[in-house]
Design an enzyme around this catalytic site. Structure first.
Site, mmCIF file in Angstrom:
data_model
loop_
_atom_site.group_PDB
_atom_site.id
_atom_site.type_symbol
_atom_site.label_atom_id
_atom_site.label_comp_id
_atom_site.label_asym_id
_atom_site.label_seq_id
_atom_site.Cartn_x
_atom_site.Cartn_y
_atom_site.Cartn_z
ATOM 1 C CG ASP A 1 -1.869 1.048 1.399
ATOM 2 O OD1 ASP A 1 -2.530 1.300 0.226
ATOM 3 O OD2 ASP A 1 -2.271 1.379 2.668
ATOM 4 N N GLY B 1 -9.094 5.508 1.692
ATOM 5 C CA GLY B 1 -9.457 6.315 2.943
ATOM 6 C C GLY B 1 -11.103 6.177 2.946
ATOM 7 C CG ASN C 1 -7.181 0.907 -0.634
ATOM 8 O OD1 ASN C 1 -7.736 -0.130 -1.131
ATOM 9 N ND2 ASN C 1 -6.072 1.434 -0.700
HETATM 10 P P1 13P Z 1 -8.388 4.556 5.993
HETATM 11 O O1 13P Z 1 -7.248 4.309 7.144
HETATM 12 O O2 13P Z 1 -8.995 5.758 5.984
HETATM 13 O O3 13P Z 1 -9.447 3.393 6.115
HETATM 14 O O4 13P Z 1 -7.640 4.487 4.459
HETATM 15 C C1 13P Z 1 -6.940 3.305 4.379
HETATM 16 C C2 13P Z 1 -6.358 3.381 3.045
HETATM 17 O O5 13P Z 1 -6.798 4.279 2.246
HETATM 18 C C3 13P Z 1 -5.101 2.637 2.915
HETATM 19 O O6 13P Z 1 -4.459 3.013 1.590
#
Ligand code: 13P
Length: 288
Positions: A85, A209, A230
């Site tokens: 990620d 997010g 995500n």
């Molecule tokens: P959140 O922590 O806001 O769920 O976002 C996760 C994310 O986008 C990881 O790349």
């Protein structure tokens, strides 16, 4: 089932108008909870690993060993991709060497020409090895050291330039941010998402997010081409909340309640419930 890249599962999701969840992992409990829930829901799943979580879990080869071992020992049959990620260029190469099936190269903070050049190199490398690659245009904001940055909105023409390089999936900033959304958040920019999807066609789009985005916005984003969502913070909040309740109720002081296998069980169950809820919302249940 062996680890798979994310190409097939995301192309199917885009065509079928649903999204596959990427759930970030932090340790053994997280990984086991997500894999078991995916199996119970018959849903494809992507395990996300940030570079920070990679260090925390003793490096990428440790993670590959843990995930492959768990898939085998738990008899997981649904497609599972192990994905870096927000990787740096160097981090992406390390994960490829360690045996990840998918990587994200986040070049959104570079000038677009440099983002294109580095992404292009990684397209060639991942294609040669049969791995999937996620690229990013328009930085995703979020809370860092108490400062909340609002999410950028990507330029759809730049998105097309990166998509045309042959990446597997594309993350574009549409006002989304990592972590909790502030009370005055303006919401997702659906006009931008629509413009990006019109220019990038079949390319699966990624929504970062995922924590705290209202269900109706998630559904609308999926209808406009988002096929990977995500989620990280929401599992962390659920885990922390359940663990706090266990301790506040004094259960760690009863009998062998201090045993980590008991102490971490409510948090584990809370992650499972969160992942299930997201898979239902994203529409990936039964799609494995
Ligand atoms: P959140 O922590 O806001 O769920 O976002 C996760 C994310 O986008 C990881 O790349």
């Amino acid at each position: 089932m062996a680890l798979v890249n994310a190409r097939d599962m995301l192309n199917k999701a885009k065509a079928g108008k649903y999204a596959v969840g990427q759930f970030n992992i932090n340790n053994l409990e997280w990984t086991k909870a997500i894999l078991l829930t995916a199996e119970e829901c018959k849903s494809p799943v992507i395990l996300g690993v940030s570079e920070g979580a990679g260090k925390y879990m003793c490096g990428y080869t440790t993670i590959v060993g843990m995930v492959k071992g768990m898939i085998n020992e738990l008899g997981i049959t649904v497609p599972v991709a192990l994905h870096l990620d927000h990787g740096s260029y160097e981090g992406a190469k390390k994960c490829i060497e360690a045996g990840f099936s998918s990587v994200m190269f986040d070049g959104s903070h570079y000038p677009i020409d440099e983002n294109i050049a580095k992404t292009k190199e990684l397209v060639e490398l991942t294609n040669k090895l049969g791995l999937s690659l996620e690229a990013e245009v328009g930085a995703i904001g979020g809370e860092e050291d108490g400062v909340i940055g609002s999410g950028e909105v990507a330029d759809p023409n730049e998105c097309k330039m990166i998509a045309d390089l042959g990446v597997t999936m594309l993350a574009a900033g549409i006002g989304n941010i990592h972590g909790k959304y502030p009370a005055n958040w303006a919401g997702l920019s659906f006009d931008t998402l629509d413009a990006i999807q019109q220019l990038t066609g079949d390319m699966p789009l990624v929504l970062h997010g995922g924590t705290g985005i209202p269900a109706d916005m998630i559904k609308k984003a999926i209808s406009l081409g988002v096929s990977k969502i995500n989620v990280n913070t929401e599992c962390q909040l659920a885990f922390a909340d359940a663990t706090r309740k266990y301790i506040e109720a004094g259960k760690d002081l009863e009998g062998k309640g201090f045993d980590p296998r008991k102490l971490l069980a409510p948090g584990f169950e809370a992650i499972k419930a969160t992942v299930k809820e997201k898979m239902e919302l994203f529409g990936s249940v039964g799609k494995a």
